[in-house]
Design a protein around this motif. Structure first.
Motif, PDB file in Angstrom:
ATOM      1  N   UNK A  97      26.239  57.527  48.718  1.00 40.92           N
ATOM      2  CA  UNK A  97      25.642  58.845  48.428  1.00 40.92           C
ATOM      3  C   UNK A  97      26.209  59.431  47.134  1.00 40.92           C
ATOM      4  N   UNK A  98      27.451  59.061  46.812  1.00 40.30           N
ATOM      5  CA  UNK A  98      28.063  59.549  45.564  1.00 40.30           C
ATOM      6  C   UNK A  98      27.328  58.974  44.347  1.00 40.30           C
ATOM      7  N   UNK A  99      26.784  57.778  44.498  1.00 40.44           N
ATOM      8  CA  UNK A  99      26.050  57.149  43.387  1.00 40.44           C
ATOM      9  C   UNK A  99      24.730  57.863  43.133  1.00 40.44           C
ATOM     10  N   UNK A 100      24.198  58.438  44.215  1.00 37.72           N
ATOM     11  CA  UNK A 100      22.933  59.156  44.059  1.00 37.72           C
ATOM     12  C   UNK A 100      23.147  60.460  43.279  1.00 37.72           C
ATOM     13  N   UNK A 101      24.388  60.977  43.377  1.00 37.80           N
ATOM     14  CA  UNK A 101      24.711  62.216  42.646  1.00 37.80           C
ATOM     15  C   UNK A 101      25.208  61.914  41.238  1.00 37.80           C
ATOM     16  N   UNK A 102      25.858  60.774  41.048  1.00 39.69           N
ATOM     17  CA  UNK A 102      26.469  60.448  39.765  1.00 39.69           C
ATOM     18  C   UNK A 102      26.244  58.964  39.443  1.00 39.69           C
ATOM     19  N   UNK A 103      25.248  58.757  38.607  1.00 38.87           N
ATOM     20  CA  UNK A 103      24.809  57.392  38.240  1.00 38.87           C
ATOM     21  C   UNK A 103      25.941  56.529  37.676  1.00 38.87           C
ATOM     22  N   UNK A 104      26.894  57.175  36.997  1.00 39.37           N
ATOM     23  CA  UNK A 104      27.941  56.403  36.304  1.00 39.37           C
ATOM     24  C   UNK A 104      28.843  55.654  37.301  1.00 39.37           C
ATOM     25  N   UNK A 105      28.845  56.085  38.547  1.00 42.24           N
ATOM     26  CA  UNK A 105      29.676  55.418  39.559  1.00 42.24           C
ATOM     27  C   UNK A 105      29.079  54.078  40.002  1.00 42.24           C
ATOM     28  N   UNK A 106      27.817  53.867  39.655  1.00 41.88           N
ATOM     29  CA  UNK A 106      27.128  52.638  40.087  1.00 41.88           C
ATOM     30  C   UNK A 106      27.816  51.383  39.570  1.00 41.88           C
ATOM     31  N   UNK A 107      28.299  51.447  38.338  1.00 40.48           N
ATOM     32  CA  UNK A 107      28.930  50.269  37.718  1.00 40.48           C
ATOM     33  C   UNK A 107      30.191  49.886  38.487  1.00 40.48           C
ATOM     34  N   UNK A 108      30.998  50.905  38.826  1.00 43.22           N
ATOM     35  CA  UNK A 108      32.240  50.636  39.569  1.00 43.22           C
ATOM     36  C   UNK A 108      31.944  50.152  40.997  1.00 43.22           C
ATOM     37  N   UNK A 109      30.967  50.762  41.610  1.00 43.25           N
ATOM     38  CA  UNK A 109      30.572  50.386  42.977  1.00 43.25           C
ATOM     39  C   UNK A 109      30.160  48.912  42.996  1.00 43.25           C
ATOM     40  N   UNK A 110      29.349  48.545  42.033  1.00 44.28           N
ATOM     41  CA  UNK A 110      28.856  47.170  41.945  1.00 44.28           C
ATOM     42  C   UNK A 110      30.004  46.195  41.683  1.00 44.28           C
ATOM     43  N   UNK A 111      30.908  46.592  40.792  1.00 39.71           N
ATOM     44  CA  UNK A 111      32.081  45.768  40.468  1.00 39.71           C
ATOM     45  C   UNK A 111      32.927  45.543  41.736  1.00 39.71           C
ATOM     46  N   UNK A 112      33.146  46.603  42.488  1.00 34.62           N
ATOM     47  CA  UNK A 112      33.959  46.514  43.715  1.00 34.62           C
ATOM     48  C   UNK A 112      33.290  45.610  44.750  1.00 34.62           C
ATOM     49  N   UNK A 113      31.983  45.763  44.884  1.00 38.28           N
ATOM     50  CA  UNK A 113      31.288  44.952  45.894  1.00 38.28           C
ATOM     51  C   UNK A 113      31.202  43.483  45.487  1.00 38.28           C
ATOM     52  N   UNK A 114      31.151  43.239  44.185  1.00 40.82           N
ATOM     53  CA  UNK A 114      31.158  41.838  43.733  1.00 40.82           C
ATOM     54  C   UNK A 114      32.498  41.181  44.058  1.00 40.82           C
ATOM     55  N   UNK A 115      33.557  41.953  43.925  1.00 43.38           N
ATOM     56  CA  UNK A 115      34.903  41.495  44.292  1.00 43.38           C
ATOM     57  C   UNK A 115      34.964  41.175  45.795  1.00 43.38           C
ATOM     58  N   UNK A 116      34.342  42.032  46.585  1.00 42.78           N
ATOM     59  CA  UNK A 116      34.285  41.828  48.037  1.00 42.78           C
ATOM     60  C   UNK A 116      33.514  40.548  48.360  1.00 42.78           C
ATOM     61  N   UNK A 117      32.367  40.365  47.719  1.00 42.63           N
ATOM     62  CA  UNK A 117      31.532  39.187  47.984  1.00 42.63           C
ATOM     63  C   UNK A 117      32.282  37.910  47.621  1.00 42.63           C
ATOM     64  N   UNK A 118      33.043  37.970  46.525  1.00 43.53           N
ATOM     65  CA  UNK A 118      33.814  36.800  46.078  1.00 43.53           C
ATOM     66  C   UNK A 118      34.839  36.421  47.161  1.00 43.53           C
ATOM     67  N   UNK A 119      35.585  37.405  47.608  1.00 39.52           N
ATOM     68  CA  UNK A 119      36.609  37.172  48.640  1.00 39.52           C
ATOM     69  C   UNK A 119      35.965  36.707  49.946  1.00 39.52           C
ATOM     70  N   UNK A 120      34.862  37.310  50.291  1.00 42.97           N
ATOM     71  CA  UNK A 120      34.132  36.974  51.531  1.00 42.97           C
ATOM     72  C   UNK A 120      33.665  35.512  51.476  1.00 42.97           C
ATOM     73  N   UNK A 121      33.155  35.098  50.343  1.00 39.60           N
ATOM     74  CA  UNK A 121      32.709  33.698  50.196  1.00 39.60           C
ATOM     75  C   UNK A 121      33.890  32.740  50.303  1.00 39.60           C
ATOM     76  N   UNK A 122      35.026  33.122  49.737  1.00 41.60           N
ATOM     77  CA  UNK A 122      36.245  32.279  49.844  1.00 41.60           C
ATOM     78  C   UNK A 122      36.630  32.122  51.311  1.00 41.60           C
ATOM     79  N   UNK A 123      36.611  33.224  52.049  1.00 43.76           N
ATOM     80  CA  UNK A 123      36.996  33.206  53.474  1.00 43.76           C
ATOM     81  C   UNK A 123      36.016  32.357  54.289  1.00 43.76           C
ATOM     82  N   UNK A 124      34.742  32.471  53.964  1.00 42.38           N
ATOM     83  CA  UNK A 124      33.703  31.733  54.702  1.00 42.38           C
ATOM     84  C   UNK A 124      33.793  30.234  54.484  1.00 42.38           C
ATOM     85  N   UNK A 125      34.308  29.838  53.327  1.00 40.23           N
ATOM     86  CA  UNK A 125      34.434  28.407  52.993  1.00 40.23           C
ATOM     87  C   UNK A 125      35.603  27.813  53.762  1.00 40.23           C
ATOM     88  N   UNK A 126      36.661  28.611  53.905  1.00 36.64           N
ATOM     89  CA  UNK A 126      37.904  28.126  54.533  1.00 36.64           C
ATOM     90  C   UNK A 126      37.705  27.611  55.939  1.00 36.64           C
TER      91      UNK A 126
END
Ligand code: URA
Length: 187
Positions: free
Chosen positions: A158-187
């Protein structure tokens, strides 16, 4: 604490542990895979969630769906829930007594699901799970490990809907999560 899902689901059915029960239409316990390695915790149900009884189905949910698609994660393979399970009036931030009254449900959900990674969506999730000393601006994007669980705090959608500039950080954080999640799923 609730030992199993049946106990948890039965106990929450007519929950009156806090004042949020007075105006709710539906309790929003959570949705998704009860054996998920990846869990998302938001703040509390909004109007759409209250009507449907499901988390993140309104505007913020549409943003989450877009993020899941971009990350190649199926929404059904993760588990999504909130700090409070009933809608706060006018979508205000849950009060301390409300979050505290609801905490046993969330603790039990985490205990039963046993996720490896938990994404904390926004300040309310961060402060209620990891402690009041954490601030979302300085904590977001950084892994915090506690009791064998990796936490990633990030902006609430909801914060991204109020402030577009947060989208870049949100996306960066979630990409980090997906990377770690994929590592865990492979293990
Ligand atoms: N915002 C939240 O924090 N949770 C929801 O389920 C929907 C919107």
């Amino acid at each position: 604490m609730y030992e199993n899902w049946e106990e948890l689901e039965n106990s929450i059915q007519n929950c009156q542990k806090c004042k949020l029960c007075q105006n709710r239409q539906n309790i929003v316990l959570g949705q998704g895979n009860k054996e998920a390695k990846l869990m998302f915790i938001g703040e509390g149900p909004g109007a759409d969630e209250d009507i449907q009884g499901l988390p993140f189905v309104g505007k913020a949910g549409q943003l989450m769906n877009k993020a899941f698609r971009g990350l190649g994660i199926d929404r059904n393979e993760v588990y999504i829930t909130n700090i409070v399970k009933c809608r706060p009036p006018a979508n205000r931030v849950p009060e301390e007594d409300e979050a505290l009254a609801c905490l046993d449900y969330l603790r039990s959900q985490v205990m039963l699901i046993k996720p490896k990674i938990i994404v904390l969506l926004g300040s309310t999730a961060l402060k209620n799970i990891l402690g009041k000393e954490y601030g979302i601006t300085s904590s977001r994007g950084n892994w915090i490990e506690q009791k064998g669980i990796l936490y990633m705090p990030t902006w609430h959608p909801a914060a991204l809907l109020r402030d577009e500039s947060k989208k870049i950080e949100f996306w960066k954080d979630l990409k980090e999560v997906a990377k770690k999640y994929n590592e865990i799923n492979v293990k």
